[in-house]
Scaffold this motif. Structure first.
Motif, PDB file in Angstrom:
ATOM      1  N   LYS A   1      -7.348  -5.477 -23.413  1.00  0.00           N
ATOM      2  CA  LYS A   1      -8.143  -4.084 -23.128  1.00  0.00           C
ATOM      3  C   LYS A   1      -7.041  -2.934 -23.604  1.00  0.00           C
ATOM      4  O   LYS A   1      -6.012  -3.008 -23.086  1.00  0.00           O
ATOM      5  N   SER A   2      -7.596  -1.907 -24.154  1.00  0.00           N
ATOM      6  CA  SER A   2      -6.732  -0.720 -24.454  1.00  0.00           C
ATOM      7  C   SER A   2      -6.867  -0.066 -23.027  1.00  0.00           C
ATOM      8  O   SER A   2      -7.628  -0.412 -22.221  1.00  0.00           O
ATOM      9  N   SER A   3      -6.021   1.355 -23.087  1.00  0.00           N
ATOM     10  CA  SER A   3      -6.046   1.901 -21.826  1.00  0.00           C
ATOM     11  C   SER A   3      -7.403   2.341 -21.214  1.00  0.00           C
ATOM     12  O   SER A   3      -8.469   2.510 -21.992  1.00  0.00           O
TER      13      SER A   3
ATOM     14  N   LYS B   1       1.178   5.746 -30.138  1.00  0.00           N
ATOM     15  CA  LYS B   1       1.477   5.474 -31.599  1.00  0.00           C
ATOM     16  C   LYS B   1       2.769   6.268 -31.684  1.00  0.00           C
ATOM     17  O   LYS B   1       3.140   6.454 -32.861  1.00  0.00           O
ATOM     18  N   SER B   2       3.642   6.459 -30.638  1.00  0.00           N
ATOM     19  CA  SER B   2       5.019   7.046 -30.638  1.00  0.00           C
ATOM     20  C   SER B   2       5.844   6.625 -29.328  1.00  0.00           C
ATOM     21  O   SER B   2       5.286   6.055 -28.535  1.00  0.00           O
ATOM     22  N   SER B   3       7.023   7.033 -29.092  1.00  0.00           N
ATOM     23  CA  SER B   3       7.870   6.659 -28.165  1.00  0.00           C
ATOM     24  C   SER B   3       7.121   7.015 -26.970  1.00  0.00           C
ATOM     25  O   SER B   3       6.638   7.951 -26.644  1.00  0.00           O
ATOM     26  N   VAL B   4       7.390   6.038 -25.820  1.00  0.00           N
ATOM     27  CA  VAL B   4       6.699   6.309 -24.575  1.00  0.00           C
ATOM     28  C   VAL B   4       8.055   6.731 -23.619  1.00  0.00           C
ATOM     29  O   VAL B   4       9.126   6.287 -23.811  1.00  0.00           O
ATOM     30  N   ASN B   5       7.683   7.874 -23.205  1.00  0.00           N
ATOM     31  CA  ASN B   5       8.753   8.557 -22.285  1.00  0.00           C
ATOM     32  C   ASN B   5       9.094   8.402 -20.817  1.00  0.00           C
ATOM     33  O   ASN B   5      10.042   8.378 -20.127  1.00  0.00           O
ATOM     34  N   SER B   6       7.815   8.002 -20.278  1.00  0.00           N
ATOM     35  CA  SER B   6       7.698   7.538 -18.733  1.00  0.00           C
ATOM     36  C   SER B   6       6.555   6.506 -18.444  1.00  0.00           C
ATOM     37  O   SER B   6       5.517   6.564 -19.026  1.00  0.00           O
ATOM     38  N   LEU B   7       7.022   5.872 -17.343  1.00  0.00           N
ATOM     39  CA  LEU B   7       5.946   5.149 -16.876  1.00  0.00           C
ATOM     40  C   LEU B   7       5.775   5.300 -15.182  1.00  0.00           C
ATOM     41  O   LEU B   7       6.891   5.735 -14.627  1.00  0.00           O
ATOM     42  N   SER B   8       4.779   5.143 -14.654  1.00  0.00           N
ATOM     43  CA  SER B   8       4.509   5.053 -13.224  1.00  0.00           C
ATOM     44  C   SER B   8       3.591   4.229 -12.560  1.00  0.00           C
ATOM     45  O   SER B   8       2.719   3.889 -13.231  1.00  0.00           O
ATOM     46  N   VAL B   9       3.822   3.774 -11.500  1.00  0.00           N
ATOM     47  CA  VAL B   9       2.934   2.801 -10.850  1.00  0.00           C
ATOM     48  C   VAL B   9       2.541   3.435  -9.379  1.00  0.00           C
ATOM     49  O   VAL B   9       3.296   4.326  -8.955  1.00  0.00           O
ATOM     50  N   PRO B  10       1.400   2.971  -8.920  1.00  0.00           N
ATOM     51  CA  PRO B  10       1.153   3.673  -7.663  1.00  0.00           C
ATOM     52  C   PRO B  10       2.363   3.217  -6.365  1.00  0.00           C
ATOM     53  O   PRO B  10       2.815   2.241  -6.616  1.00  0.00           O
ATOM     54  N   SER B  11       2.415   3.920  -5.424  1.00  0.00           N
ATOM     55  CA  SER B  11       3.205   3.938  -4.231  1.00  0.00           C
ATOM     56  C   SER B  11       2.812   2.787  -3.474  1.00  0.00           C
ATOM     57  O   SER B  11       1.572   2.516  -3.509  1.00  0.00           O
ATOM     58  N   SER B  12       3.657   1.982  -2.810  1.00  0.00           N
ATOM     59  CA  SER B  12       3.416   1.086  -1.932  1.00  0.00           C
ATOM     60  C   SER B  12       2.332   1.620  -0.760  1.00  0.00           C
ATOM     61  O   SER B  12       1.546   0.713  -0.308  1.00  0.00           O
TER      62      SER B  12
ATOM     63  N   TRP C   1      -3.582   2.434 -17.606  1.00  0.00           N
ATOM     64  CA  TRP C   1      -3.843   1.168 -17.869  1.00  0.00           C
ATOM     65  C   TRP C   1      -4.326   0.416 -16.708  1.00  0.00           C
ATOM     66  O   TRP C   1      -3.580   0.664 -15.458  1.00  0.00           O
ATOM     67  N   ASP C   2      -4.971  -0.508 -16.897  1.00  0.00           N
ATOM     68  CA  ASP C   2      -5.206  -1.654 -15.718  1.00  0.00           C
ATOM     69  C   ASP C   2      -4.432  -2.957 -16.132  1.00  0.00           C
ATOM     70  O   ASP C   2      -5.047  -3.634 -17.190  1.00  0.00           O
ATOM     71  N   THR C   3      -3.366  -3.359 -15.927  1.00  0.00           N
ATOM     72  CA  THR C   3      -2.608  -4.515 -16.216  1.00  0.00           C
ATOM     73  C   THR C   3      -3.172  -5.773 -15.958  1.00  0.00           C
ATOM     74  O   THR C   3      -2.760  -6.740 -16.447  1.00  0.00           O
TER      75      THR C   3
ATOM     76  N   SER D   1      -0.079   3.721  -1.185  1.00  0.00           N
ATOM     77  CA  SER D   1      -1.272   4.219  -1.535  1.00  0.00           C
ATOM     78  C   SER D   1      -2.550   3.118  -1.721  1.00  0.00           C
ATOM     79  O   SER D   1      -2.027   1.809  -1.758  1.00  0.00           O
ATOM     80  N   SER D   2      -3.925   3.399  -1.715  1.00  0.00           N
ATOM     81  CA  SER D   2      -4.886   2.288  -1.571  1.00  0.00           C
ATOM     82  C   SER D   2      -5.159   1.858  -3.272  1.00  0.00           C
ATOM     83  O   SER D   2      -6.088   1.362  -3.467  1.00  0.00           O
ATOM     84  N   LEU D   3      -4.381   2.752  -4.068  1.00  0.00           N
ATOM     85  CA  LEU D   3      -5.096   2.595  -5.538  1.00  0.00           C
ATOM     86  C   LEU D   3      -4.278   1.236  -6.000  1.00  0.00           C
ATOM     87  O   LEU D   3      -3.345   0.659  -5.144  1.00  0.00           O
ATOM     88  N   PRO D   4      -5.244   0.440  -6.952  1.00  0.00           N
ATOM     89  CA  PRO D   4      -4.413  -0.993  -6.901  1.00  0.00           C
ATOM     90  C   PRO D   4      -3.119  -0.926  -7.540  1.00  0.00           C
ATOM     91  O   PRO D   4      -2.702  -0.256  -8.439  1.00  0.00           O
ATOM     92  N   ALA D   5      -2.642  -1.879  -7.389  1.00  0.00           N
ATOM     93  CA  ALA D   5      -1.121  -2.112  -7.931  1.00  0.00           C
ATOM     94  C   ALA D   5      -1.056  -2.496  -9.339  1.00  0.00           C
ATOM     95  O   ALA D   5      -0.052  -2.311  -9.833  1.00  0.00           O
TER      96      ALA D   5
END
Length: 153
Positions: A41-43, A2-13, A34-36, A15-19
């Motif tokens: 769907k919301s977060s 509901k306001s400005s977004v200051n940062s975004l982060s994705v899993p490192s290559s 979030w799952d893109t 990682s076994s976390l989903p890309a």
């Protein structure tokens, strides 16, 4: 958000976390995971730190967030750690443990909180993982100070 977004982060290559995961930090006092793959769907998870999190109560703005996966030291173990690290505009460093997916969708309390630069905005957070643990994290603030923390404890 509901306001400005200051940062975004994705899993490192490495990682076994989903890309498809995306982590966002906002001035609306929240960190969202979030799952893109499902844009309708919301977060998936919202972190909204309570004012009691920090000794003086947080100012509210989440300035930066990142997440890591730490692989269990023994390959037979399945107890990997999923952690979100975030910084706030009042100089607080927060850690959230996400190993409990059946927990609440909104997570109010961090697993650790450190006041680093009272009344100074922390601008960024970075983590140096090692096998078996997230070993060090670094933050920086508006005064030019870089703080390195041992987050393995």
């Amino acid at each position: 958000h509901k306001s400005s977004v200051n940062s975004l982060s994705v899993p490192s290559s490495s990682s076994s976390l989903p890309a498809s995961l995306l982590l966002s930090a906002s001035e609306d006092c929240t960190v969202r995971l979030w799952d893109t793959r499902d844009v309708s769907k919301s977060s998936s998870c919202t972190i909204r730190p309570l004012k009691s999190t920090s000794p003086k109560g947080i100012n509210g703005e989440i300035t930066c967030a990142t997440f890591t996966q730490t692989t269990a030291p023994n390959p037979e173990d399945i107890d990997d750690t999923f952690t979100i690290y975030c910084t706030t505009s009042d100089g607080t460093f927060l850690t959230y443990d996400l190993r409990y997916p059946d927990g609440p969708i909104i997570i109010p309390q961090p697993s650790a909180s450190v006041s680093i630069s009272p009344n100074e905005e922390l601008n960024d957070v970075s983590v140096a993982p090692q096998r078996g643990t997230d070993k060090y994290s670094a933050t920086c603030d508006d005064t030019g100070t870089i703080t390195v923390l041992d987050v393995s404890a």
